[in-house]
Design a protein around this motif. Structure first.
Motif, PDB file in Angstrom:
ATOM      1  N   LEU A   1      22.586  49.621  19.333  1.00 49.65           N
ATOM      2  CA  LEU A   1      24.003  49.429  19.636  1.00 49.65           C
ATOM      3  C   LEU A   1      24.767  48.889  18.446  1.00 49.65           C
ATOM      4  CD1 LEU A   1      23.586  47.803  23.156  1.00 49.65           C
ATOM      5  CD2 LEU A   1      24.424  50.110  22.680  1.00 49.65           C
TER       6      LEU A   1
ATOM      7  N   SER B   1      25.352  39.051  32.215  1.00 46.82           N
ATOM      8  CA  SER B   1      24.315  39.874  32.818  1.00 46.82           C
ATOM      9  C   SER B   1      23.041  39.053  32.899  1.00 46.82           C
ATOM     10  CB  SER B   1      24.098  41.158  32.015  1.00 46.82           C
ATOM     11  OG  SER B   1      24.119  40.862  30.655  1.00 46.82           O
TER      12      SER B   1
ATOM     13  N   ALA C   1      56.964  41.075  40.528  1.00 46.96           N
ATOM     14  CA  ALA C   1      58.056  40.860  41.488  1.00 46.96           C
ATOM     15  C   ALA C   1      59.314  40.310  40.826  1.00 46.96           C
ATOM     16  CB  ALA C   1      57.603  39.941  42.631  1.00 46.96           C
ATOM     17  N   LEU C   2      59.686  40.878  39.683  1.00 44.36           N
ATOM     18  CA  LEU C   2      60.962  40.482  39.060  1.00 44.36           C
ATOM     19  C   LEU C   2      62.089  41.152  39.833  1.00 44.36           C
ATOM     20  CD1 LEU C   2      60.061  40.850  35.279  1.00 44.36           C
ATOM     21  CD2 LEU C   2      60.056  38.787  36.689  1.00 44.36           C
TER      22      LEU C   2
ATOM     23  N   THR D   1      17.998  41.717  24.580  1.00 44.87           N
ATOM     24  CA  THR D   1      18.681  42.185  23.379  1.00 44.87           C
ATOM     25  C   THR D   1      18.114  41.477  22.163  1.00 44.87           C
ATOM     26  OG1 THR D   1      20.376  40.529  23.795  1.00 44.87           O
ATOM     27  CG2 THR D   1      20.855  42.766  24.509  1.00 44.87           C
TER      28      THR D   1
ATOM     29  N   ARG E   1      18.907  47.068  22.289  1.00 50.02           N
ATOM     30  CA  ARG E   1      18.741  46.744  23.697  1.00 50.02           C
ATOM     31  C   ARG E   1      17.413  47.352  24.144  1.00 50.02           C
ATOM     32  NH1 ARG E   1      19.970  48.740  28.866  1.00 50.02           N
ATOM     33  NH2 ARG E   1      21.210  47.329  30.161  1.00 50.02           N
TER      34      ARG E   1
ATOM     35  N   GLN F   1      44.195  44.929  24.706  1.00 46.92           N
ATOM     36  CA  GLN F   1      44.580  44.083  23.590  1.00 46.92           C
ATOM     37  C   GLN F   1      45.583  43.021  24.033  1.00 46.92           C
ATOM     38  OE1 GLN F   1      45.890  46.414  20.321  1.00 46.92           O
ATOM     39  NE2 GLN F   1      45.956  44.707  18.907  1.00 46.92           N
TER      40      GLN F   1
ATOM     41  N   SER G   1      52.275  42.125  40.740  1.00 47.12           N
ATOM     42  CA  SER G   1      53.275  43.136  40.377  1.00 47.12           C
ATOM     43  C   SER G   1      54.469  42.504  39.671  1.00 47.12           C
ATOM     44  CB  SER G   1      53.755  43.842  41.643  1.00 47.12           C
ATOM     45  OG  SER G   1      54.340  42.897  42.519  1.00 47.12           O
TER      46      SER G   1
ATOM     47  N   GLU H   1      23.123  45.111  17.678  1.00 48.07           N
ATOM     48  CA  GLU H   1      21.886  44.676  18.333  1.00 48.07           C
ATOM     49  C   GLU H   1      21.121  45.868  18.911  1.00 48.07           C
ATOM     50  OE1 GLU H   1      23.233  41.970  21.341  1.00 48.07           O
ATOM     51  OE2 GLU H   1      23.945  43.568  22.640  1.00 48.07           O
TER      52      GLU H   1
ATOM     53  N   PHE I   1      53.171  36.844  40.845  1.00 49.68           N
ATOM     54  CA  PHE I   1      52.643  37.992  41.562  1.00 49.68           C
ATOM     55  C   PHE I   1      52.006  38.985  40.609  1.00 49.68           C
ATOM     56  CE2 PHE I   1      55.760  36.098  44.225  1.00 49.68           C
ATOM     57  CZ  PHE I   1      55.332  36.314  45.514  1.00 49.68           C
TER      58      PHE I   1
ATOM     59  N   ASN J   1      54.618  27.519  42.836  1.00 53.30           N
ATOM     60  CA  ASN J   1      55.168  28.848  42.626  1.00 53.30           C
ATOM     61  C   ASN J   1      54.038  29.832  42.419  1.00 53.30           C
ATOM     62  OD1 ASN J   1      57.888  28.390  42.958  1.00 53.30           O
ATOM     63  ND2 ASN J   1      58.248  27.991  40.785  1.00 53.30           N
ATOM     64  N   MET J   2      54.354  31.074  42.730  1.00 55.21           N
ATOM     65  CA  MET J   2      53.332  32.107  42.638  1.00 55.21           C
ATOM     66  C   MET J   2      53.741  33.106  41.568  1.00 55.21           C
ATOM     67  SD  MET J   2      50.974  33.687  45.063  1.00 55.21           S
ATOM     68  CE  MET J   2      50.144  35.257  44.981  1.00 55.21           C
TER      69      MET J   2
ATOM     70  N   ARG K   1      47.229  33.137  49.251  1.00 52.73           N
ATOM     71  CA  ARG K   1      48.398  33.284  50.123  1.00 52.73           C
ATOM     72  C   ARG K   1      48.437  32.197  51.191  1.00 52.73           C
ATOM     73  NH1 ARG K   1      51.197  37.931  50.060  1.00 52.73           N
ATOM     74  NH2 ARG K   1      51.482  37.918  52.311  1.00 52.73           N
TER      75      ARG K   1
END
Ligand SMILES: Nc1ncnc2c1ncn2[C@@H]1O[C@H](COP(=O)(O)OP(=O)(O)OP(=O)(O)O)[C@@H](O)[C@H]1O
Ligand SMILES: [Mg+2]
Lengths: 300, 381
Positions: free
Chosen positions: B329, B259, B108-109, B348, B334, B190, B106, B332, B104, B101-102, B70
């Motif tokens: 898993l 990790s 913001a349309l 792993t 763990r 997805q 949300s 693999e 947003f 340009n940003m 911002r």
């Protein structure tokens, strides 16, 4: 991190159960009876009486004698009445436009404040309603009249100012004062629902203050603006205290005329006829407002 | 509070915050600071973002990413410092005059406008010729594959489609920089994956600098040219995805990206292997400024870089630990292992590489753990 099975399940579509119409049994009607009765007795019945009287004839002392005639309506075509009607519509229109402009600016200011300040400012707008309308109108006489603070201050600065009461200016000021809060609330309600990021998006896309309002905020506030227009225009037509107290009774509004017809001229049928005309005008403007809203919704 | 020398980055890594000589950065931040009340949300920071770069700012919630964005857009005024866009200062310049340009979170349309009108908005405000507008808006809509939805209202669109409209609206005027604040946050898993690929493609096609804010490390790794890792208002490290992953500069970066096992150790001075309680010396690379002898440090090792076996490996360094858990898993295994006196690590093993010896181990059994020196890094706490 070790990944587990991808979660790709779509949310199940929600089927809304069809709601049964509520008012089906006798109990609901029982509950509605007090409300219905008071509406019938206090609003509909008087209106029916007024409607009936507007077609009646009267004796020379003003008592309604029955019968059926259009005379009262035809008498309204007298230029004196037409002029008052036109003047009322004009004043109501000017008052509406001014209240909308000021109301828009005020609402725009209020929505920009913190939530606590918003509640405080709205409360301040409501406070005057706790005092009687007549008392508040008298307050304007004191404020604008001879010996009032405004004249005193003007004279202090050496400005020769005549007392503002009675005058058209005083009437206009008092009308704006009376209807501004009613104009602010619907506009504020509309504006509060506008996502603040839309304003930022507009700025980001090149809008200055004016363009932001012209292209985004005002169009999105139109439901509130139309509502505010109706709440200002329609009641202004019926105002009668303000012109008498602050305008010196020189230029009368429809409301004044009705009062005069009933009380001074003792011509009940004509008073009733004028009331009916006013009622039709009000319904007409409400219908226009509703149509505007509907057209907007369809295009939205 | 006001010291501008305060920095979390070792000097060697600070170099990355400045572009090379002779190149004008798309965005240059110098000593940018933001304070709300007495809460310093963005600590003094320097940053260059190159032209046509896909630059991500990655950090946990509340670390100041949005605030930083911002300030670049001009919605917030920095408490201190200055901002340049394409070589010229924009300090005090209102948002609408900045060539950026940003997008947003949300979206913001504008709900009262159609898809076409939303995308055309900026061109109309800037009074471009009418026939240009139609063509450019159509191009932008084609770019986001919404070519035939121009007349729709925005509330008749799916989340992914709205996202595309917002993107078209942000790029239609070809600004130098587009800032995207967690643009995929509201989409399902997805769609997110699809849009990641799409965004990357689009950025390459239109050749606009993208500054992309996210707290999803996978997203940042897969899309960015460079990543800045932000934490508590500071930039901890700036580098390519590989650099950030393979050579984390601090413990936070190591554990936030992917990790990582963090093993407490004591520094033995420059060039000497650090000591882990209950194990002794372990192989590890020193990064940045060497820590003084005897100071507390961490040894960071990625789980997939650790190898385990039931018997001591024939060559190289190894140590023994106690198996605390073995979880299957599918693709693999763990393994959780207690190392030395107070370290817990996990590693792993691909299911296809699990020998019968290792498979026979039960929790509580001894297990041999080893790693190469280059795969372990000594990090200051
Ligand atoms: N207008 C403000 N007034 C006071 N504090 C603020 C304001 N805006 C942000 N903050 C504070 O600044 C800190 C950083 O906020 P910011 O929105 O930049 O975080 P972020 O990294 O974008 O987080 P997220 O990932 O949750 O969006 C937060 O602690 C927040 O409470
Ligand atoms: Mg944020």
């Amino acid at each position: 991190m070790v990944t587990t099975a991808a979660q790709t399940a779509k949310p199940a579509t929600v089927v809304k159960p069809r709601r049964k119409p509520r008012i089906q049994n006798g109990y609901a009607w029982l509950l509605l009876t007090p409300g219905l009765l008071s509406v019938l007795l206090l609003a509909v019945w008087p209106m029916v009486l007024v409607g009936r009287n507007s077609f009646a004839t009267s004796d020379q002392y003003g008592a309604v004698t029955g019968g059926f005639t259009f005379e009262s309506y035809l008498a309204l075509f007298d230029p004196v009445y037409a002029k008052t009607m036109g003047y009322s519509l004009g004043i109501a229109a000017i008052n509406t436009v001014l209240c909308l402009i000021i109301g828009y600016i005020v609402s725009n200011y209020i929505v920009a404040q913190s939530p606590q300040r918003q509640s405080l400012l709205l409360l301040l707008l409501i406070v005057p309603f706790w005092t009687d309308f007549l008392v508040r109108t008298f307050a304007w006489i004191t404020l604008l009249g001879n010996g009032g603070p405004i004249l005193w201050f003007a004279h202090l600065l050496g400005i020769p100012l005549d007392p503002l009461v009675p005058s058209q200016t005083a009437v206009m000021l008092a009308l704006i004062y009376a209807f501004l809060p009613t104009a602010v609330f619907p506009i504020y309600a509309s504006m509060r629902g506008i996502d603040p990021s839309l304003k930022e998006a507009a700025t980001d896309l090149g809008c200055g203050w004016w363009q932001t309002h012209a292209r985004v905020i005002a169009p999105l506030s139109t439901p509130g603006i139309i509502g505010a227009a109706l709440l200002t225009f329609v009641p202004t037509l019926g105002v009668f205290v303000i012109p008498v107290l602050l305008g010196g009774g020189k230029e009368l509004l429809v409301g004044n005329l009705i009062v005069t017809l009933y009380t001074e001229f003792r011509n009940q049928p004509m008073g009733a006829a004028l009331s009916m005309v006013l009622l039709v005008l009000m319904l007409l403007s409400i219908a226009i407002g509703a149509l505007l809203l509907k057209a907007r919704k369809r295009s939205a | 509070m006001t010291s501008s020398t305060q920095t979390a980055m070792p000097d060697s890594l600070m170099a990355d915050s400045r572009a090379g000589q002779g190149e004008t950065p798309a965005v240059r931040l110098t000593g940018i600071t933001k304070t709300f009340g007495d809460n310093m949300v963005v600590q003094p920071l320097d940053l260059d973002i190159r032209q046509n770069e896909f630059f991500s700012i990655l950090g946990p919630s509340g670390c100041g990413k949005t605030t930083l964005m911002r300030m670049i857009t001009g919605f917030e005024t920095p408490t201190d410092g200055s901002i340049e866009l394409a070589g010229s200062s924009v300090d005090g310049l209102p948002t609408r005059k900045r060539d950026l340009n940003m997008l947003f979170q949300s979206y913001a349309l504008f709900p009262h406008l159609t898809v076409f009108e939303n995308v055309a908005f900026e061109l109309r405000v800037r009074r471009e010729p009418k026939k240009d507008i139609t063509r450019r808006v159509q191009d932008a809509l084609d770019l986001v594959r919404l070519g035939d939805l121009g007349e729709r209202k925005t509330d008749q669109l799916s989340g992914g489609q709205r996202q595309r409209v917002a993107l078209a609206r942000a790029v239609v005027s070809r600004p130098a920089v587009v800032l995207l604040d967690e643009p995929l946050g509201a989409l399902d898993q997805q769609l997110r994956k699809e849009m990641q690929i799409e965004l990357k493609r689009m950025q390459r096609d239109v050749g606009i600098t993208f500054i992309y804010v996210t707290h999803d490390q996978e997203e940042a790794l897969s899309m960015s040219d460079r990543i800045a890792v932000m934490w508590k208002g500071r930039l901890l490290q700036i580098g390519s995805p590989q650099e950030i992953y393979d050579a984390p500069a601090t413990e936070f970066v190591a554990s936030f990206i992917g990790s990582c096992n963090i093993i407490p150790a004591i520094s033995a001075g420059p060039g000497n292997a650090p000591t882990v309680a209950g194990i002794g010396e372990v192989p590890a690379v020193e990064v940045g400024a060497a820590e003084p002898v005897g100071s507390h440090v961490s040894v960071a090792v990625r789980p997939e870089r650790m190898s385990v076996s039931a018997s001591a490996p024939a060559t190289g360094w190894s140590t023994t630990g106690t198996l605390t858990e073995a979880v299957y898993l599918g693709h693999e295994w763990r393994y959780g292992i207690r190392l030395g006196s107070d370290a817990h690590v996990f590693t792993t093993v691909p299911s296809t590489q699990l020998g019968p010896e290792l498979g026979a181990l039960r929790t509580g059994d001894s297990i041999f753990v080893s790693w190469a020196e280059k795969d372990a890094r000594v990090l200051a706490e």
